[in-house]
Design a protein around this motif. Structure first.
Motif, PDB file in Angstrom:
ATOM      1  N   CYS A  27     -34.549 -88.679 161.131  1.00 24.20           N
ATOM      2  CA  CYS A  27     -34.361 -90.262 162.121  1.00 24.20           C
ATOM      3  C   CYS A  27     -33.020 -90.252 163.262  1.00 24.20           C
ATOM      4  O   CYS A  27     -32.045 -89.460 163.020  1.00 24.20           O
ATOM      5  CB  CYS A  27     -33.892 -91.113 161.052  1.00 24.20           C
ATOM      6  SG  CYS A  27     -34.945 -92.077 159.696  1.00 24.20           S
ATOM      7  N   TRP A  28     -33.087 -91.824 164.324  1.00 22.21           N
ATOM      8  CA  TRP A  28     -32.425 -91.048 165.199  1.00 22.21           C
ATOM      9  C   TRP A  28     -30.640 -91.215 164.661  1.00 22.21           C
ATOM     10  O   TRP A  28     -30.132 -90.575 165.571  1.00 22.21           O
ATOM     11  CB  TRP A  28     -32.821 -92.369 166.341  1.00 22.21           C
ATOM     12  CG  TRP A  28     -32.886 -92.071 167.942  1.00 22.21           C
ATOM     13  CD1 TRP A  28     -32.561 -90.519 168.653  1.00 22.21           C
ATOM     14  CD2 TRP A  28     -32.235 -92.966 168.715  1.00 22.21           C
ATOM     15  NE1 TRP A  28     -32.296 -91.147 169.991  1.00 22.21           N
ATOM     16  CE2 TRP A  28     -31.316 -92.214 169.933  1.00 22.21           C
ATOM     17  CE3 TRP A  28     -32.256 -94.480 168.672  1.00 22.21           C
ATOM     18  CZ2 TRP A  28     -31.766 -92.742 171.477  1.00 22.21           C
ATOM     19  CZ3 TRP A  28     -32.133 -95.087 169.755  1.00 22.21           C
ATOM     20  CH2 TRP A  28     -31.383 -94.022 171.303  1.00 22.21           C
ATOM     21  N   GLU A  29     -30.368 -92.259 163.788  1.00 20.83           N
ATOM     22  CA  GLU A  29     -29.180 -92.250 163.394  1.00 20.83           C
ATOM     23  C   GLU A  29     -28.343 -90.785 162.786  1.00 20.83           C
ATOM     24  O   GLU A  29     -27.492 -91.161 162.690  1.00 20.83           O
ATOM     25  CB  GLU A  29     -28.786 -93.339 162.684  1.00 20.83           C
ATOM     26  CG  GLU A  29     -29.396 -93.529 161.480  1.00 20.83           C
ATOM     27  CD  GLU A  29     -29.631 -95.060 160.709  1.00 20.83           C
ATOM     28  OE1 GLU A  29     -29.363 -95.954 161.438  1.00 20.83           O
ATOM     29  OE2 GLU A  29     -29.144 -95.217 160.014  1.00 20.83           O
ATOM     30  N   THR A  30     -29.607 -90.172 162.278  1.00 25.34           N
ATOM     31  CA  THR A  30     -28.819 -88.679 161.866  1.00 25.34           C
ATOM     32  C   THR A  30     -28.582 -88.325 163.117  1.00 25.34           C
ATOM     33  O   THR A  30     -28.116 -87.140 163.082  1.00 25.34           O
ATOM     34  CB  THR A  30     -29.889 -88.193 160.959  1.00 25.34           C
ATOM     35  OG1 THR A  30     -31.615 -87.371 162.112  1.00 25.34           O
ATOM     36  CG2 THR A  30     -30.398 -88.669 159.879  1.00 25.34           C
ATOM     37  N   VAL A  31     -28.858 -88.763 163.965  1.00 24.75           N
ATOM     38  CA  VAL A  31     -28.550 -87.427 165.438  1.00 24.75           C
ATOM     39  C   VAL A  31     -27.705 -88.751 166.504  1.00 24.75           C
ATOM     40  O   VAL A  31     -26.827 -87.575 166.660  1.00 24.75           O
ATOM     41  CB  VAL A  31     -30.544 -87.199 166.380  1.00 24.75           C
ATOM     42  CG1 VAL A  31     -29.389 -86.428 167.607  1.00 24.75           C
ATOM     43  CG2 VAL A  31     -30.729 -86.620 165.857  1.00 24.75           C
ATOM     44  N   VAL A  32     -27.241 -89.121 166.213  1.00 26.06           N
ATOM     45  CA  VAL A  32     -26.849 -90.394 166.787  1.00 26.06           C
ATOM     46  C   VAL A  32     -25.499 -91.506 166.478  1.00 26.06           C
ATOM     47  O   VAL A  32     -24.930 -92.222 167.145  1.00 26.06           O
ATOM     48  CB  VAL A  32     -27.498 -91.032 168.586  1.00 26.06           C
ATOM     49  CG1 VAL A  32     -28.027 -90.088 169.600  1.00 26.06           C
ATOM     50  CG2 VAL A  32     -28.148 -91.976 168.118  1.00 26.06           C
ATOM     51  N   GLY A  33     -25.347 -91.235 165.615  1.00 28.37           N
ATOM     52  CA  GLY A  33     -25.087 -92.365 164.540  1.00 28.37           C
ATOM     53  C   GLY A  33     -23.680 -91.839 164.512  1.00 28.37           C
ATOM     54  O   GLY A  33     -23.157 -90.848 164.282  1.00 28.37           O
TER      55      GLY A  33
ATOM     56  N   GLY B 136     -24.773 -98.521 168.529  1.00 30.24           N
ATOM     57  CA  GLY B 136     -23.611 -97.072 167.467  1.00 30.24           C
ATOM     58  C   GLY B 136     -22.602 -97.812 166.420  1.00 30.24           C
ATOM     59  O   GLY B 136     -22.096 -98.103 166.433  1.00 30.24           O
ATOM     60  N   GLU B 137     -23.062 -97.752 164.781  1.00 29.18           N
ATOM     61  CA  GLU B 137     -22.175 -97.953 163.776  1.00 29.18           C
ATOM     62  C   GLU B 137     -22.477 -96.911 162.721  1.00 29.18           C
ATOM     63  O   GLU B 137     -22.639 -96.006 163.478  1.00 29.18           O
ATOM     64  CB  GLU B 137     -22.242 -99.451 163.619  1.00 29.18           C
ATOM     65  CG  GLU B 137     -23.414-100.513 164.153  1.00 29.18           C
ATOM     66  CD  GLU B 137     -21.710-101.591 165.120  1.00 29.18           C
ATOM     67  OE1 GLU B 137     -20.647-101.258 164.143  1.00 29.18           O
ATOM     68  OE2 GLU B 137     -21.779-101.775 165.705  1.00 29.18           O
ATOM     69  N   VAL B 138     -22.292 -96.753 161.518  1.00 30.59           N
ATOM     70  CA  VAL B 138     -22.108 -96.361 160.718  1.00 30.59           C
ATOM     71  C   VAL B 138     -24.761 -96.067 161.245  1.00 30.59           C
ATOM     72  O   VAL B 138     -25.225 -95.162 160.913  1.00 30.59           O
ATOM     73  CB  VAL B 138     -22.840 -96.513 159.064  1.00 30.59           C
ATOM     74  CG1 VAL B 138     -23.202 -96.136 158.188  1.00 30.59           C
ATOM     75  CG2 VAL B 138     -21.255 -96.658 158.956  1.00 30.59           C
ATOM     76  N   GLY B 139     -25.224 -97.473 161.271  1.00 30.65           N
ATOM     77  CA  GLY B 139     -26.738 -97.528 161.057  1.00 30.65           C
ATOM     78  C   GLY B 139     -26.434 -96.819 162.777  1.00 30.65           C
ATOM     79  O   GLY B 139     -25.793 -97.314 163.972  1.00 30.65           O
ATOM     80  N   VAL B 140     -28.137 -96.795 163.358  1.00 33.15           N
ATOM     81  CA  VAL B 140     -28.229 -97.457 164.512  1.00 33.15           C
ATOM     82  C   VAL B 140     -28.949 -98.506 165.556  1.00 33.15           C
ATOM     83  O   VAL B 140     -29.403 -98.284 164.374  1.00 33.15           O
ATOM     84  CB  VAL B 140     -28.604 -96.453 165.883  1.00 33.15           C
ATOM     85  CG1 VAL B 140     -29.643 -96.698 167.302  1.00 33.15           C
ATOM     86  CG2 VAL B 140     -27.939 -95.251 165.466  1.00 33.15           C
TER      87      VAL B 140
END
Lengths: 392, 392
Positions: free
Chosen positions: A253-259, A209-213
């Protein structure tokens, strides 16, 4: 037919691999383990010592009688250098052949605000600093980027779109070292299976986990690369229900949920110092942890949301890859104590054996460690690439 | 140290693998390709002929002068038998070492309505029929089941819950042959990379549509098994938005969107003969195709819905596994001409290179073919397991 030189090189490699995989041992034991004669092993060890790759030392074994045994083990004469270019930092780590970190640095940097050539110039300066400040001779550099690469060119980089098409090795050519390039999560997954609690695990999923995943997958003992080298990408999949716009141009996208952005938006108002991208990420994460430990309801709720989102998505990855363990790295590991319970609950509702989740112990160094391991690999493949004077 | 017998056995295996991977060739060429002497190769070929594993034949090469060359190739003296237990049928296929199908049968059967022991008794009878009706000696049986297995025991079987805990090999012990057990989609994926248009492809995803939806993944040239042997399972993931109840007890599983039941429910009313589970599946699918070709709007719409659902889910698999090709098998292949356009459209909206989709040419035989390949593998590992009289 192998030439004599090829046989010699293969024997040097076999001895080195033996010491890497099984640790220090006597010359006699090394002969038994490699199936070579004691005379050959003696000659190989002498050469490996001259190349700075192994060292011999007297070891006193408690309880043993007679003179202390002399063990041969990997030495620190050469190092591999891992470099990580991420959205908001540059990191460098030098790891010697014996597994010791010889140098490391991490610098906050607004990478999207600079041209790739400028960022690579800074990276080059950091590598030079790493070489100047410790004695092990660098054999190569491997650069981790938050995207997909083919050869040394960035092919996809949702959070660093300006990097698509950049030949990273070309930008570091001034170093005069071999340069390879890899995906950050792939390299982190390799770091996890190369040393530490998950060393040698054949089936492992690493999530960063960073800015992106990012995701890195090891399956059947091999890094999953796929047909174009872009396998294992998880951040831009709709692994959880959601419709938020993503930096990549799609939605949900998943990273909008857990990023990282999702956590900070949920945990703090826009004017909260937590949301200041100019502040050091570890400082900000330290404050998130402090607030959570103090029982701040909004922070705890935000973290629980990330944990649940991670569990829902990880269920898909567990079902598909069936890993022995899912290792959480990057910011997930920093705030992990607050993620694991909701994560495991979401996972347990969807797959068998929800216990297979662990926090990385490598902090933000996983990608650079993995890069350094990859940079060292050519030495294990052919020890003669290291000149005899390396130990001087 | 290898004994002389081990060396001989390894040389026999090397010669056999060479003929399998590169096709028939002269003894001289076989010597060159294996690095063995001509005398050794002559002796190996003689032994392999006596075991029924290779055959020699004069081949006239058009345009060549002099006497015709004699080529050595794999022979049909032994066969592997694949068995498939699916929700509504039992299938058996005998494949000889030369790649020829020697026997095949498929029988409609209401498997959930019978006890596993009864189904395995029928399977056993079909295997005996396959052995009695062709001359190749059976070396083993591999059984495909629509679920996850560990060893020879079914661990998960969402569409055959009564089979969980069944030791399939024990149920076929009366055959007196080695019996192994695998997931149907995994075995189908192996069949796809073993022969035909995708032979040797290192990264391939196979999707099979039956009552359930199964996935088999080959990555880096290896079948993805995972840490507990349950990797690659796709049917019970929520790969597409949906909330329909699934046979497994959860909601929204991918097979509720793209499984055979979803197609038939969308294409026909409950009293339509298409929905009669007692009718042969291929007959019913033939009727679906006939209606679609005749332009029936409801049928076309139902098929388009399946295609879109497949594309949305396949996008996740393409992003994660990055395969060179996604092969559609089972009922997907039968109605494939109507699925591909909507599938590719959904895929193209989500991933690069949406062209990497193909229809299986193996029909409903993929799993039994893969099983037969697996059953033959021990012969390639050690040809001496086949007795010398096998060719008699």
């Amino acid at each position: 037919m192998q030439t004599q030189g090829q046989v010699r090189s293969a024997n040097l490699a076999a001895a080195l691999a033996c010491l890497r995989d099984g640790g220090p041992r006597s010359r006699a034991r090394l002969a038994t383990d490699t199936g070579l004669t004691k005379a050959t092993v003696s000659s190989l060890v002498t050469e490996l010592v001259e190349r700075g790759l192994v060292a011999e030392g007297a070891v006193h074994r408690p309880g043993s009688v007679g003179r202390p045994g002399t063990l041969v083990g990997l030495a620190g004469g050469v190092c591999g250098i891992g470099v990580e270019v991420n959205v908001d930092y540059l990191a460098v780590l030098a790891l010697d052949l014996a597994g010791q970190v010889r140098w490391e640095s991490r610098t906050a940097l607004d990478v999207p605000g600079l041209r790739p050539v400028e960022v690579l110039a800074r990276a080059s300066a950091l590598v030079s600093e790493a070489r100047a400040n410790q004695a092990a001779a660098a054999v190569g550099v491997t650069v981790a980027v938050p995207g997909g690469v083919q050869g040394s060119v960035v092919r996809t980089a949702p959070n660093l779109p300006g990097w698509v098409g950049t030949d990273v090795a070309a930008g570091l050519a001034g170093l005069g070292l071999p340069v390879t390039v890899g995906n950050d999560a792939d390299l982190s997954a390799l770091a996890e299976v190369s040393a530490g609690p998950h060393a040698g695990v054949p089936d492992l999923v690493y999530l960063t986990g960073e800015v992106g995943v990012g995701g890195g997958v090891v399956t059947g003992g091999q890094l999953l690369r796929g047909s174009t080298g872009l396998g294992g990408e998880v951040g831009h999949l709709a692994l959880t229900p959601g419709d938020a716009p993503c930096g990549c141009g799609r939605r949900g996208c998943w990273e909008t949920v857990v990023g990282l952005g999702a956590l900070l938006r949920a945990a703090a108002d826009p004017d909260d110092p937590l949301r200041d991208p100019g502040r050091d990420l570890e400082d900000r994460l330290g404050e998130v942890v402090a607030r959570a430990r103090a029982g701040d309801a909004r922070t705890l709720e935000a973290l629980a949301g990330i944990g649940t989102g991670l569990g829902v998505g990880a269920a898909v990855l567990v079902a598909l890859f069936d890993p022995a363990v899912v290792v959480l790295g990057g910011y997930f590991a920093v705030v992990g104590e607050f993620l694991l319970d909701p994560l495991r609950a979401a996972l347990a509702a969807r797959v068998e054996d929800a216990d297979r989740v662990a926090l990385s112990t490598l902090g933000f160094t996983a990608a650079v460690r993995g890069g350094a391991h990859v940079a060292l690999q050519p030495v294990f493949d052919n020890p003669t690439i290291v000149p005899l004077e390396a130990s001087a």
